[in-house]
Each structure stands twice: as structure tokens, then as C-alpha cells.
Scaffold this motif. Structure first.
Motif, PDB file in Angstrom:
ATOM      1  N   LYS A 131      42.766  31.433  36.249  1.00 46.07           N
ATOM      2  CA  LYS A 131      43.422  30.400  36.877  1.00 46.07           C
ATOM      3  C   LYS A 131      43.973  29.378  35.962  1.00 46.07           C
ATOM      4  N   ASN A 132      45.180  28.854  36.392  1.00 45.98           N
ATOM      5  CA  ASN A 132      45.809  27.814  35.642  1.00 45.98           C
ATOM      6  C   ASN A 132      46.292  28.426  34.005  1.00 45.98           C
ATOM      7  N   MET A 133      46.028  29.375  33.740  1.00 48.11           N
ATOM      8  CA  MET A 133      46.152  30.015  32.311  1.00 48.11           C
ATOM      9  C   MET A 133      47.858  30.345  32.398  1.00 48.11           C
ATOM     10  N   PRO A 134      48.671  30.436  31.220  1.00 48.18           N
ATOM     11  CA  PRO A 134      50.022  30.802  31.274  1.00 48.18           C
ATOM     12  C   PRO A 134      50.193  32.479  31.634  1.00 48.18           C
ATOM     13  N   GLU A 135      51.383  32.592  31.916  1.00 43.83           N
ATOM     14  CA  GLU A 135      51.589  34.049  32.083  1.00 43.83           C
ATOM     15  C   GLU A 135      51.326  35.087  31.071  1.00 43.83           C
ATOM     16  N   ARG A 138      47.673  35.545  30.844  1.00 40.21           N
ATOM     17  CA  ARG A 138      47.431  36.578  32.130  1.00 40.21           C
ATOM     18  C   ARG A 138      47.713  37.751  31.669  1.00 40.21           C
ATOM     19  N   LYS A 139      48.775  38.318  31.038  1.00 44.43           N
ATOM     20  CA  LYS A 139      48.940  39.667  30.728  1.00 44.43           C
ATOM     21  C   LYS A 139      48.309  40.366  29.906  1.00 44.43           C
ATOM     22  N   ASP A 140      47.736  39.569  28.852  1.00 45.07           N
ATOM     23  CA  ASP A 140      46.808  40.179  27.641  1.00 45.07           C
ATOM     24  C   ASP A 140      45.493  40.014  28.150  1.00 45.07           C
ATOM     25  N   PHE A 141      45.012  39.648  29.264  1.00 40.81           N
ATOM     26  CA  PHE A 141      43.683  39.260  29.570  1.00 40.81           C
ATOM     27  C   PHE A 141      43.170  40.291  30.432  1.00 40.81           C
ATOM     28  N   LEU A 142      41.948  40.647  30.176  1.00 39.47           N
ATOM     29  CA  LEU A 142      41.013  41.576  30.940  1.00 39.47           C
ATOM     30  C   LEU A 142      39.443  41.358  30.828  1.00 39.47           C
ATOM     31  N   ILE A 143      38.568  41.942  31.361  1.00 40.03           N
ATOM     32  CA  ILE A 143      37.006  42.080  31.472  1.00 40.03           C
ATOM     33  C   ILE A 143      36.732  43.289  30.649  1.00 40.03           C
ATOM     34  N   THR A 144      36.084  43.015  29.576  1.00 38.28           N
ATOM     35  CA  THR A 144      35.098  44.059  29.169  1.00 38.28           C
ATOM     36  C   THR A 144      33.704  43.821  29.130  1.00 38.28           C
ATOM     37  N   HIS A 145      33.005  44.389  30.042  1.00 41.09           N
ATOM     38  CA  HIS A 145      31.645  44.050  30.348  1.00 41.09           C
ATOM     39  C   HIS A 145      30.791  45.016  29.684  1.00 41.09           C
ATOM     40  N   PHE A 146      30.016  44.570  28.781  1.00 40.39           N
ATOM     41  CA  PHE A 146      29.314  45.265  27.966  1.00 40.39           C
ATOM     42  C   PHE A 146      27.811  45.408  28.615  1.00 40.39           C
ATOM     43  N   PHE A 147      26.884  46.407  28.554  1.00 33.06           N
ATOM     44  CA  PHE A 147      25.616  46.086  28.970  1.00 33.06           C
ATOM     45  C   PHE A 147      24.746  46.089  27.867  1.00 33.06           C
ATOM     46  N   ASN A 148      23.596  45.397  27.935  1.00 31.19           N
ATOM     47  CA  ASN A 148      22.470  45.070  26.765  1.00 31.19           C
ATOM     48  C   ASN A 148      21.606  46.024  26.774  1.00 31.19           C
ATOM     49  N   GLU A 157      32.316  48.298  31.713  1.00 29.08           N
ATOM     50  CA  GLU A 157      33.097  48.046  32.970  1.00 29.08           C
ATOM     51  C   GLU A 157      34.371  47.589  32.594  1.00 29.08           C
ATOM     52  N   LEU A 158      35.609  47.816  32.844  1.00 26.90           N
ATOM     53  CA  LEU A 158      36.771  47.575  32.415  1.00 26.90           C
ATOM     54  C   LEU A 158      37.484  47.062  33.714  1.00 26.90           C
ATOM     55  N   ILE A 159      38.056  45.850  33.522  1.00 26.91           N
ATOM     56  CA  ILE A 159      38.741  45.230  34.818  1.00 26.91           C
ATOM     57  C   ILE A 159      39.866  44.537  34.417  1.00 26.91           C
ATOM     58  N   GLY A 160      40.870  44.828  35.158  1.00 28.36           N
ATOM     59  CA  GLY A 160      42.180  44.366  34.803  1.00 28.36           C
ATOM     60  C   GLY A 160      42.783  43.447  36.196  1.00 28.36           C
ATOM     61  N   SER A 161      43.868  42.961  36.012  1.00 27.27           N
ATOM     62  CA  SER A 161      44.348  42.274  37.298  1.00 27.27           C
ATOM     63  C   SER A 161      45.654  42.916  37.385  1.00 27.27           C
ATOM     64  N   ALA A 162      46.359  42.418  38.772  1.00 31.53           N
ATOM     65  CA  ALA A 162      47.994  42.880  38.772  1.00 31.53           C
ATOM     66  C   ALA A 162      48.789  42.502  37.769  1.00 31.53           C
ATOM     67  N   ASP A 163      48.287  41.271  36.862  1.00 30.54           N
ATOM     68  CA  ASP A 163      49.039  40.834  35.739  1.00 30.54           C
ATOM     69  C   ASP A 163      48.913  41.532  34.422  1.00 30.54           C
TER      70      ASP A 163
END
Length: 799
Positions: A131-135, A138-148, A157-163
Motif C-alpha cells: 500500500k502506497n508503495m511506488p509501481e 510493486r512489480k518486484d514485490f512478492l511474499i515468500t513464506h518459509f516454514f520454521n 508458499e509463494l504469493i504474488g499480486s496482479a502487479d
């Protein structure tokens, strides 16, 4: 597609540091950042402290201590320019939106064009993070959820957005799969993603149902463990492991992000018992204890369990329930059995599976991803939809039976269950495996030639040859795979017989042989129960025959006219380790725990293990001294060995065998010489067989059959030196009386018996010495006591 050559991890807490450690395990340099504490004299003190803890942590986050050198401590004030040097930036700071945004603003200022930024968040949605981050961000951002812990838990778990750039997602998918060894599961941007959304519901349901039904924690875990295909920790043991205080925290996060109509919010309430336990410091293994704790009475440690109703602890009781016995007949037999175990299993599984099915397609459009997430993230043997399939019987498929049971209990039928009708979620058509898609049609699961399990090749096919303990399979490209199939893949005469049969079959129809399987453990060694039975009836000749059979089979592997590659994962102990020592090369999973452990049951390695450790040690010593480069694979040690002291080689082999040294990773196995110079290490379990096959194909080019080697050993002088060390250990109390007996036997074999440095010993001479010594030890009462104790308790006897 971009390549990941360097990484930065922001946040050096337990999770951030452990992620950095695992990236270092993959051979990638890592910058580990943290804040600068107020008035700190060393501005990198937090990151440095985290790195030091990595070397002491148990279980070890590093696959080898030398990997820590790849991690550089940094801070978030002085070193931000270094972010411009890395390809991937992982944020692992506190789970607060304001803190993360402040970090992202710094990152965006200094990172290079095209670098990928990801968060390890498990609670905050991606759309909130950007939110409120530049384009560009957003294009280079994703979630990489490691488990412990990241080294051991295979789910990412790999999560991206439409951007998010598609190529950024693909870069991360491939890197995390191949380099980090993760099972990468794509997820939608929903609370808890997949594994925790389902897993937390399951834990909450398991806890609350146990309270409502007044079932003990021991009984609940006994039912919700092995009978269901879930680790033996079950519900309460797992909560102790991850921290009892975690469930209320995640529940609060879910309350803020889930729809008010979500079944979890309707289910969850924080029981007074949990509130009180947390307040008193009983948060699980990290606290004073949890649902279980260890107590000491009369100098003995006793495992205790809490009474959920009274809060009092008492000795943990061994559970005997008829429903657990009934579970041998399948999952439906368990959940329909009318006792407290069956009733508990049904209510917990019914609601968990119902909830999971209702989340399609909200959390994923693919049931395979959901099943994979639960297998890899919670170590379930079967995913939720695979469990539903197991409820079927006869002409009624699992989904149809489950739907009928849900209606009977007054519950709604999720859409994906209705679409399945009277068909299973997964089915086999010849060699093809199909799954039910969200349109209600079965779709083929594509075969990946670079990432497969043996089961993928076995589907719909018959083995080349088999017996009750092993089978030989065609895995393509002219390579066969020998699979052990006995319990724990323990080796018995039938296993050894199949080794010889496989060699003959490969000679006629294949180019090479891989030895591997899909089990958690490659091979735990010889079936010592067979040896104990034979010893109890004084069948000494038969025991000698088994040792000779193993020696001959392993020698046939070593000198076969084609390459043999071991493909181990998990434990490869005793005779399982000796198999690897007789292969041309090993392609091991990084999580390889291997060693010659026979001394623990009162014997010595008898299938060539002593011989091979000597030969490998001597070859390494000679190669290190640059004495044998011109000899290549065919060399005689005799003439050269007299030019230097052989004692370090003998001492090294003695320490590995007599002290029962076991590697804690494939990297350590390489240091122990169990993996030779041709061997390779694979990070992803699903790629081990594929990589082993590729290595085997490579070795077929210009393959040369090995020639037997000879060696000169000092004999009595070396034996005396080793025995002197044994006496020191015994006097200090580090060696028991029978340790002394067995260690002296090891010393005798490794020193060459009645020989001298001027005498040439063949490989067969060493095998004969191994066999003679083994058959002497197996008659010792102390050895028989060790074997019996190991079979009864699974633990070594120090007698």
C-alpha cells in the motif's frame, strides 16, 4: 530470467537468521541486517549475535559450520548501500505494518533495478504490504513464506499480486525449488495462505474437541497421529513444539482479516485452561512445559501430561484404544469406530476436511496445491483431499461417502465435494495420475522428468524383478532403480539376493543402476532381528553365511561392468552406509544422516565398511600428498604407503566406526569420505532420483570397471596404539566394558590383523578379517544384549 547470486535478509531474529543460514547452505552469499541498538559500541551487534547463535542452535540451521562464513553481518543504517549489490532482498522484521513500510522505503531507495523484494510474513496480506508503495516496488514485490525451521521444513508458499512481474515469480519459484530445495506452492493473497489457514483450524478444533469430549491429551494425540498419517506429535505435541501462545496470536490476526462468517471465527474461543497455562509460563517446549512436560523423580526423568479439566500433571499414560487397532483397516474404519478415539477422530477430521473443501477456490484453484501444502508444511502423510479419498470403500468413492456423512450430521456440502460426485479426487489410469479440477473434471498431472519420485515411475507398471524385500524398476534413459521395500528398508537375505539379481538384470537390459527409494529413510542397516534369532538358536553357520552373502553382493556392485549410483535421503546407517561406500558415486539429498553404527549393537561393519573406509582414507591421503595422480582410478597403495605414516588414516577410520559417528548432512558425509569426489548433493528431495539418474548416465561414458585394490597395514603396532587410546577412554569412564571389547575388535580389523607394513593385503583379505571378527562378536553375551535392547527400545545399550 534473472539469476540469484546474492541475497540480503532484513531482520536477524530466529526466522531471519535461519533463512539466511539456509541460503548460505545453498552456497549463496548473504547479507544479514538488523537495527543498531541504542548506545551500541558494535553497530552490527545484533546480526553478529544471531550468526553466533546459528553455530550453537539445535537442530542445526547450517548443513555445515563452514557455511556460516557466507553470512555477513550488517546494519540498517550504515550498510544500506550494500542492498544495491544483491539480487533478492527478504524482509523478516516484526509483523507490524508500520515497521515493514518503514523498511520498504529504505529498501526502495537503495536496491538495484530488477532486484526482487519479498516478505516472509505469515499474517499480513500482500496488498496491505505494498500500500502506497511506488509501481517499481510493486512489480518486484512478492511474499515468500518459509516454514520454521527453514532448513528442515520443505514448504515455501509463494504469493504474488496482479502487479508482480511474472518473470520475478518464476525466478523465485525455480530458485527456491532447485537451490533451496523447497516444495514451492503458489497461493492466493488470503489470510494464513494455505497451510496455516487449514493447520490452525485443525489445531483449534483438536484442542476444543478434546476439552468438550473430555478426552486426555495422550489419547487425542495417539488417535490424531500415526492412524491418520500425521506425525506422532498429534495436536497437543505439535502445539507444545510451536508454542502454545502462538495459537491465540494467530487467532487474533485471523479475527482482524477473515470474514465474520468464516468457520474458524465461529469455532474459536480461547479456553481458560490455555489462558492460565500461558500466564503461568507453560507455553510448550520453550517454556516450563506445556501439555506435556518432563519431571524428575528419584533421579529419573518422567514424561508427564496435563489433565485438561483440572490442570494437574500426572505420568503420561500409554494409550490403548480399540479404534487405533481398527485404523489398520483404513481411515474410515477409524472414524466410524464407536469409542472415544473414533468419536474424537471423526469430529476433528470431519470439520477440518469440511472447512478445507469449503475454501476451494478461495485459497487455491488447485486441490494438489492444498494437499502439497499440508504434506510439506505440517508433515501430514496425506493431504486433506487424499484423506477424503481414503474414506471410500467398494462402489462408493470417498467424496460421496463424506458428503453423505456431512448430510447426516447436518452440515453443508462444499461445491468441490458435490462436483466430485461418486468419483475420487485422484485416480489412476494406467501410468497416468489424474486429479479433479475446480470444473469437476479429472485432469492429468503432468510428469516432470527433472523432479520425480519413484512412485511416479511405478504407477501402472510392473517391476523388472522383485521379491518381498526389494524390487527393480525401469526409470528411463537406460537406467534401472533398485528399491528396498522391507520395514524401514532394513536389509535381510532377500534384499541381498535382489542386489545380485538386479546386477544380472542391468547387465542384460540397462546401462546403469541407481539405488534409491521414496521412503523417509534410505536404509537403516541390516535386519538385526534376523541375526538375534539366528544367534538364539546357535545358527552360527547361517550368520556367517549372511555376512558372506552381503560381502559378495556389495563386491558385485563395486566391480559391476556398469556405473552404480546411490540416491539416499534420510538415514543410511550400517549396512545402508556400506551400500553407498560400494557405489561409483552418490547423489544424496542434503538431509543425509549416515555412518557405520554397528558398534552400537556390539558388532563391527561386516559388509566391507571397514575395508572401504581404509581404502578411501588412504586414497585421500595419497591424493592430498600428490602421490597418486598419475595412477587414476587403478592404483596399488603398497609401494607408496611405506613412504608415510599410515596411522592418521587408520585413526580416522577408527574414530568414525568406534565412536559411531553419523553425519548430520550430506556435506558432513562428504567430509567423512562416504561421498567421494564424483558424488553430488541435491537440495530438493523430489529431484534426488532424477539427478542420480543423470549422474549415472554421465558415468556410462567411457566407463571403466574398477580393479581390486591392495593395501599395506602396520598390524600389531597400530593395534597397540589404538588399544592404548581405548584404555584411556575406559579409565575416564567414557567407554563401557563392552565398548572396550568391540573397539578392540575394530582396532584389530583396521590395523590389518596379523600383518605388517611389508605385507600386501587384498580387499578379500580385509573382508575375511571383517567376517571372522563379526562372527566372533555375535557370540558375545554383551553383543546379544545390545541387539535385544535395540530391538525392544530403539536405543543403544551402554553395557
Amino acid at each position: 530470467m534473472a539469476e540469484i547470486r546474492s541475497v540480503a535478509v532484513l531482520g536477524s531474529g530466529v526466522m531471519g537468521a535461519s533463512i539466511a543460514a539456509h541460503i548460505a547452505n545453498a552456497g549463496i552469499p548473504v547479507l544479514l541486517f538488523d537495527i543498531v541498538p541504542k548506545d551500541a559500541s558494535d553497530r552490527n551487534v545484533l546480526a553478529k549475535g544471531a550468526i553466533e547463535k546459528l553455530l550453537k542452535a539445535n537442530p542445526a540451521p547450517l548443513t555445515h559450520k563452514r557455511n556460516v562464513k557466507r553470512i555477513t553481518p550488517c546494519n540498517l543504517e550504515d550498510d544500506l548501500k550494500k542492498l544495491g549489490e544483491v539480487d533478492w532482498i527478504i524482509e523478516a522484521v516484526l509483523e507490524r505494518e508500520d515497521i515493514k513500510h518503514a523498511v520498504y522505503e529504505k529498501v526502495e531507495k537503495y536496491r538495484k533495478v530488477g532486484s526482487i523484494v519479498s516478505s516472509n510474513t505469515s499474517t499480513l496480506p500482500l496488498h496491505v504490504l505494498v500500500k502506497n508503495m511506488p509501481e517499481r516496488f510493486r512489480k518486484d514485490f512478492l511474499i515468500t513464506h518459509f516454514f520454521n525451521p527453514p532448513r528442515y521444513m520443505r514448504l515455501l508458499e509463494l504469493i504474488g499480486s496482479a502487479d508482480t512481474r511474472p518473470d520475478a515469480l518464476e525466478t523465485m519459484r525455480q530458485f527456491c525449488d532447485i537451490q533451496l530445495g523447497k516444495g514451492v506452492v503458489p497461493c492466493k493473497d488470503t489470510p494464513g495462505f494455505i497451510a496455516n489457514r487449514i493447520g490452525i483450524f485443525w489445531l483449534a478444533k483438536g484442542l476444543l474437541t478434546a476439552l468438550d469430549q473430555n478426552i486426555s491429551v495422550e489419547a487425542a494425540d495417539a488417535v490424531m497421529g500415526k492412524p491418520v498419517g500425521i506425525p506422532k506429535t498429534g495436536v497437543f505435541g505439535l502445539m507444545d513444539l510451536i508454542g502454545i501462545d502462538l495459537l491465540p496470536l494467530i487467532a487474533k490476526s485471523f479475527a482482524d482479516t477473515l470474514s465474520k462468517e468464516d468457520a474458524f471465527l465461529k469455532l474459536y474461543r480461547e479456553p481458560e485452561r490455555i489462558t492460565q497455562m500461558i500466564a503461568d509460563g507453560y507455553t510448550g517446549r520453550k517454556g516450563k512445559g506445556g501439555f506435556y512436560r518432563m519431571n524428575t523423580e528419584d533421579g529419573k526423568k518422567i514424561k508427564e501430561a496435563i489433565n485438561l479439566q483440572t490442570g494437574e500433571y500426572g505420568p503420561a499414560q500409554k494409550v490403548k484404544l480399540e479404534s487405533i487397532n481398527a485404523a489398520r483397516g483404513g481411515l474410515r474404519a477409524l472414524v466410524t469406530f464407536d469409542d472415544e478415539g473414533g468419536r474424537y477422530a471423526w469430529e476433528v477430521l470431519r470439520d477440518t476436511l469440511h472447512y478445507t473443501a469449503s475454501l476451494v477456490p478461495e485459497i487455491s484453484d488447485d486441490i494438489r496445491s492444498i494437499d502439497e501444502a499440508m504434506r510439506l508444511g505440517y508433515n501430514w502423510k496425506y493431504g486433506p483431499f487424499e484423506l477424503i479419498d481414503q474414506l471410500g470403500s467398494g462402489d462408493k468413492a470417498g467424496p460421496a461417502w463424506f458428503a453423505e456423512a456431512l448430510r447426516k450430521d447436518g452440515l453443508s456440502i462444499p461445491s468441490i465435494i458435490e462436483k466430485a460426485g461418486n468419483a475420487p479426487f485422484y485416480r489412476q489410469e494406467g501410468s497416468k495420475t489424474l486429479f479433479l479440477n475446480t470444473a469437476g473434471k479429472h485432469e492429468e498431472i503432468p510428469f516432470d522428468a527433472n523432479a520425480f519420485m519413484l512412485a511416479d515411475h511405478k504407477a501402472g507398471k510392473k517391476p523388472v524383478v522383485k521379491n518381498p524385500s526389494a524390487a527393480l524398476w525401469d526409470i528411463g534413459e537406460g537406467i534401472a532403480c533398485l528399491e528396498f521395500t522391507s520395514k524401514m528398508n532394513a536389509l535381510d537375505p532377500l534384499s541381498l539376493e535382489m542386489v545380485v539379481k538386479s546386477i544380472e538384470a542391468v547387465k542384460e537390459n540397462f546401462r546403469g543402476l541407481v539405488i534409491g527409494n521414496d521412503a523417509d529413510n534410505f536404509c537403516v542397516g541390516a535386519n538385526i532381528g534376523v541375526l538375534l534369532f539366528a544367534a538364539n538358536v546357535a545358527a552360527w553357520k547361517e550368520i556367517d553365511g549372511i555376512i558372506k552373502q552381503g560381502q559378495d553382493a556389495y563386491a558385485a556392485l563395486k566391480f559391476s561392468p556398469f556405473p552404480v549410483v546411490g540416491a539416499p535421503s534420510g538415514m543410511a546407517l550400517g549396512g545402508g552406509c556400506e551400500i553407498l561406500l560400494h557405489c561409483d558415486a552418490v547423489n544424496a539429498h542434503i538431509e543425509l544422516y549416515t555412518g557405520l553404527v554397528e558398534v552400537g549393537v556390539g558388532v563391527i561393519p561386516g559388509w566391507g565398511g571397514c575395508k572401504e573406509m581404509l581404502l578411501r582414507g588412504m586414497k585421500k591421503r595419497l591424493t592430498d600428498d600428490r602421490l597418486v595422480s598419475k595412477f587414476g582410478r587403478m592404483f596399488s597403495i603398497v609401494g607408496l604407503v611405506r613412504s608415510f605414516n599410515t596411522m592418521p588414516v587408520i585413526q580416522g577410520a577408527f574414530e568414525k566406526i568406534a565412536l559411531v559417528k553419523v553425519s548430520k548432512s550430506a556435506e558432513e558425509a562428504r567430509d567423512m569420505l562416504i561421498l567421494n569426489s564424483r558424488s553430488r548433493i541435491t537440495m530438493n528431495r523430489r529431484r534426488v532420483l532424477s539427478d542420480a539418474r543423470s549422474l549415472c548416465v554421465e558415468l556410462t561414458k567411457d566407463y571403466t570397471v574398477l580393479e581390486p585394490q591392495t593395501i599395506a597395514l602396520p598390524g600389531r603396532s597400530a593395534r597397540n596404539a589404538l588399544e592404548m587410546g581405548i584404555r584411556v577412554f575406559a579409565k575416564s569412564g567414557k567407554a563401557t566394558p563392552h565398548d572396550v571389547v568391540v573397539s578392540k575388535a575394530v582396532a584389530k580389523v583396521l590395523s590389518g590383523g596379523n600383518t605388517s607394513i611389508t605385507h600386501e593385503l587384498t580387499e578379500q583379505d580385509l573382508l575375511n578379517l571383517e567376517r571372522e571378527t563379526f562372527t566372533q562378536l555375535i557370540r558375545e553375551p554383551g553383543t546379544l544384549a545390545r541387539i535385544e535392547h535395540m530391538l525392544e527400545t530403539g536405543k543403544p545399550l551402554r553395557n
